[in-house]
Scaffold this motif. Sequence first.
Motif, PDB file in Angstrom:
ATOM      1  N   CYS A 188       0.854  -1.191   0.000  1.00 21.19           N
ATOM      2  CA  CYS A 188       0.000   0.000   0.000  1.00 21.19           C
ATOM      3  C   CYS A 188       0.885   1.235   0.000  1.00 21.19           C
ATOM      4  O   CYS A 188       2.011   1.210   0.510  1.00 21.19           O
ATOM      5  N   MET A 189       0.382   2.308  -0.569  1.00 19.49           N
ATOM      6  CA  MET A 189       1.176   3.526  -0.733  1.00 19.49           C
ATOM      7  C   MET A 189       0.380   4.716  -0.225  1.00 19.49           C
ATOM      8  O   MET A 189      -0.720   4.996  -0.705  1.00 19.49           O
ATOM      9  N   LEU A 190       0.896   5.400   0.790  1.00 20.47           N
ATOM     10  CA  LEU A 190       0.295   6.611   1.335  1.00 20.47           C
ATOM     11  C   LEU A 190       1.141   7.816   0.907  1.00 20.47           C
ATOM     12  O   LEU A 190       2.240   7.660   0.375  1.00 20.47           O
ATOM     13  N   PRO A 191       0.621   9.023   1.118  1.00 14.18           N
ATOM     14  CA  PRO A 191       1.417  10.210   0.752  1.00 14.18           C
ATOM     15  C   PRO A 191       2.801  10.165   1.384  1.00 14.18           C
ATOM     16  O   PRO A 191       3.003   9.571   2.448  1.00 14.18           O
ATOM     17  N   GLU A 192       3.737  10.795   0.710  1.00 12.32           N
ATOM     18  CA  GLU A 192       5.123  10.785   1.176  1.00 12.32           C
ATOM     19  C   GLU A 192       5.232  11.340   2.589  1.00 12.32           C
ATOM     20  O   GLU A 192       4.494  12.244   2.987  1.00 12.32           O
ATOM     21  N   CYS A 193       6.155  10.793   3.364  1.00 11.30           N
ATOM     22  CA  CYS A 193       6.368  11.256   4.734  1.00 11.30           C
ATOM     23  C   CYS A 193       6.955  12.667   4.724  1.00 11.30           C
ATOM     24  O   CYS A 193       7.820  12.987   3.903  1.00 11.30           O
ATOM     25  N   PRO A 194       6.471  13.546   5.663  1.00  7.96           N
ATOM     26  CA  PRO A 194       6.996  14.928   5.696  1.00  7.96           C
ATOM     27  C   PRO A 194       8.468  14.946   6.093  1.00  7.96           C
ATOM     28  O   PRO A 194       8.920  14.120   6.889  1.00  7.96           O
ATOM     29  N   ILE A 195       9.180  15.894   5.509  1.00  8.79           N
ATOM     30  CA  ILE A 195      10.602  16.086   5.824  1.00  8.79           C
ATOM     31  C   ILE A 195      10.763  17.482   6.403  1.00  8.79           C
ATOM     32  O   ILE A 195      10.405  18.481   5.768  1.00  8.79           O
ATOM     33  N   ASP A 196      11.253  17.570   7.669  1.00  6.69           N
ATOM     34  CA  ASP A 196      11.397  18.853   8.337  1.00  6.69           C
ATOM     35  C   ASP A 196      12.593  19.627   7.799  1.00  6.69           C
ATOM     36  O   ASP A 196      13.506  19.067   7.201  1.00  6.69           O
ATOM     37  N   CYS A 197      12.558  20.940   8.056  1.00  9.88           N
ATOM     38  CA  CYS A 197      13.666  21.813   7.660  1.00  9.88           C
ATOM     39  C   CYS A 197      14.899  21.480   8.503  1.00  9.88           C
ATOM     40  O   CYS A 197      14.798  21.188   9.696  1.00  9.88           O
ATOM     41  N   GLU A 198      16.080  21.499   7.880  1.00  8.32           N
ATOM     42  CA  GLU A 198      17.338  21.264   8.578  1.00  8.32           C
ATOM     43  C   GLU A 198      18.248  22.475   8.417  1.00  8.32           C
ATOM     44  O   GLU A 198      18.360  23.033   7.311  1.00  8.32           O
ATOM     45  N   LEU A 199      18.888  22.922   9.547  1.00  8.67           N
ATOM     46  CA  LEU A 199      19.734  24.116   9.557  1.00  8.67           C
ATOM     47  C   LEU A 199      21.134  23.775  10.062  1.00  8.67           C
ATOM     48  O   LEU A 199      21.330  22.776  10.764  1.00  8.67           O
ATOM     49  N   THR A 200      22.102  24.632   9.702  1.00  6.44           N
ATOM     50  CA  THR A 200      23.457  24.502  10.244  1.00  6.44           C
ATOM     51  C   THR A 200      23.497  25.085  11.660  1.00  6.44           C
ATOM     52  O   THR A 200      22.512  25.661  12.148  1.00  6.44           O
ATOM     53  N   GLU A 201      24.643  24.948  12.331  1.00  2.83           N
ATOM     54  CA  GLU A 201      24.825  25.565  13.640  1.00  2.83           C
ATOM     55  C   GLU A 201      24.933  27.086  13.493  1.00  2.83           C
ATOM     56  O   GLU A 201      25.250  27.603  12.419  1.00  2.83           O
ATOM     57  N   TRP A 202      24.641  27.812  14.590  1.00  4.75           N
ATOM     58  CA  TRP A 202      24.764  29.277  14.569  1.00  4.75           C
ATOM     59  C   TRP A 202      26.225  29.678  14.388  1.00  4.75           C
ATOM     60  O   TRP A 202      27.138  29.015  14.885  1.00  4.75           O
ATOM     61  N   SER A 203      26.442  30.767  13.655  1.00  5.57           N
ATOM     62  CA  SER A 203      27.788  31.334  13.522  1.00  5.57           C
ATOM     63  C   SER A 203      28.153  32.103  14.802  1.00  5.57           C
ATOM     64  O   SER A 203      27.315  32.270  15.695  1.00  5.57           O
ATOM     65  N   GLN A 204      29.396  32.568  14.911  1.00  6.39           N
ATOM     66  CA  GLN A 204      29.806  33.410  16.035  1.00  6.39           C
ATOM     67  C   GLN A 204      29.104  34.767  15.962  1.00  6.39           C
ATOM     68  O   GLN A 204      28.735  35.234  14.880  1.00  6.39           O
ATOM     69  N   TRP A 205      28.916  35.387  17.128  1.00  8.99           N
ATOM     70  CA  TRP A 205      28.311  36.744  17.127  1.00  8.99           C
ATOM     71  C   TRP A 205      29.264  37.715  16.434  1.00  8.99           C
ATOM     72  O   TRP A 205      30.478  37.654  16.595  1.00  8.99           O
ATOM     73  N   SER A 206      28.688  38.625  15.662  1.00 13.36           N
ATOM     74  CA  SER A 206      29.492  39.646  14.998  1.00 13.36           C
ATOM     75  C   SER A 206      29.903  40.720  15.994  1.00 13.36           C
ATOM     76  O   SER A 206      29.436  40.734  17.143  1.00 13.36           O
ATOM     77  N   GLU A 207      30.820  41.613  15.583  1.00  7.96           N
ATOM     78  CA  GLU A 207      31.178  42.753  16.433  1.00  7.96           C
ATOM     79  C   GLU A 207      30.014  43.723  16.526  1.00  7.96           C
ATOM     80  O   GLU A 207      29.127  43.746  15.667  1.00  7.96           O
TER      81      GLU A 207
END
Length: 494
Positions: free
Chosen positions: A347-366
């Motif tokens: 049986c085939m159901l709608p494709e499974c949802p894929i969540d957004c993926e992000l990188t780690e935060w950068s260093q704070w700027s000056e």
Amino acid sequence: MSFLTMMGPSPDWNVGLSAEDLCTKECGWAQKVVQDLIPWDAGTDSGVTYESPNKPTIPQEKIRPLTSLDHPQSPFYDPEGGSITQVARVVIERIARKGEQCNIVPDNVDDIVADLAPEEKDEDDTPETCIYSNWSPWSACSSSTCDKGKRMRQRMLKAQLDLSVPCPDTQDFQPCMGPGCSDEDGSTCTMSEWITWSPCSISCGTGMRSRERYVKQFPEDGSVCTLPTEETEKCTVNEDCAPSSCLVTEWGEWDECSATCGMGMKKRHRMVKMSPADGSMCKAETSQAEKCMMPECHTIPCLLSPWSEWSDCSVTCGKGMRTRQRMLKSLAELGDCNEELEQVEKCMLPECPIDCELTEWSQWSECNKSCGKGHMIRTRMIQMEPQFGGAPCPETVQRKKCRIRKCLRNPSIQKLRWREARESRRSEQLREESDGEQFLGCRMRPWTAWSECTKLCGGGIQERYMTVKKRFKSSQFSSCKDKKEIRACNVHPC
């Protein structure tokens, strides 16, 4: 000798020979060569049976011999393994040796030696400086009656190495009489046996076939041999042939009966060997079915409930399995019941949802201000966009307030304070990089220009570098490193 022939209807199965040696150790032709052939796969099609649909193999595989364990559905499959069954046999037999200028076609090496012996005994007074071709065969006698005539043979002068030495004539004559006039009957031709009939000229309908023989000995009196060396006759292949007819194989064996007791059905099959010549579809049937009667059934038929509804899919998204059941209503002891009680299907159901993926935060700027209130930012990048209703991407830019000191009203004093604060921060950074020492011990090049922003909107990153220009030899500090700064850019939403 090499040849290849297709095993239709497969597009890439074949049999053949590759560089089969037809010579003997004595540099003669082999009289007979018999070779059994096994099937080979050219590696251009992925079908495993003769009836498989054409499916090109990409990339193409190497040519290889088929084996008895390639695929369970293969016609050559043998569950016990071992050598593959031979599918063909080729027989190559020498039927004649036709010399360039020979009247006799020898059957073996002894005949060749016997033919050469008389020529070796003939006295030849030809000077060594004259080089000739071989003598041609004798011509027919000039007289067709018992009157004396003559016959002729000739040769060609290829080279005369010494012009002062004359070369004999290139023609030779001999007396003769017409056929049947000599003391011995010299007009008889010696013929070989007839060679096997050739295949019929057509594969469907009435055509022609032929067979040949050759002259083993021409008449000694020089006359022409009038016995026929070729025969032809009509041949018929499938008298019912028409342009729209097709050739099929013999019927295969009947399959097993579909029932183990009582009335059932059985089938047999055959394949199309050659499609109709006019390009139409083959109308010949390729399968037959007929009833078959097994021993009378003495058991009570199975009594089964209807199939239940299909169960829910085993997954909530993507590919899964579902089942359905039915019940046995009759008592098991009343008879054997081999019917399946459960079925499973995909049986085939709608494709499974894929969540957004992000990188780690950068260093704070000056801080973006040198005095007063300002702000710093940091960013992160999107690695995977959300799909099929997955969780959306959160913010990719963050800001926080920063306050260094109050800004002075007097511009000159304010600039002085800014300069002192900047030098103080730089000295502190240099001390951190020098493991707590008070002096850097080197001279640095100016900062490079900021690089282009990595994104046009939504928060990107810029970089710049400061590299070491000169290290002071007299300095007691050895920690002198290149610098790198990162800041956020294009932080406005897309």
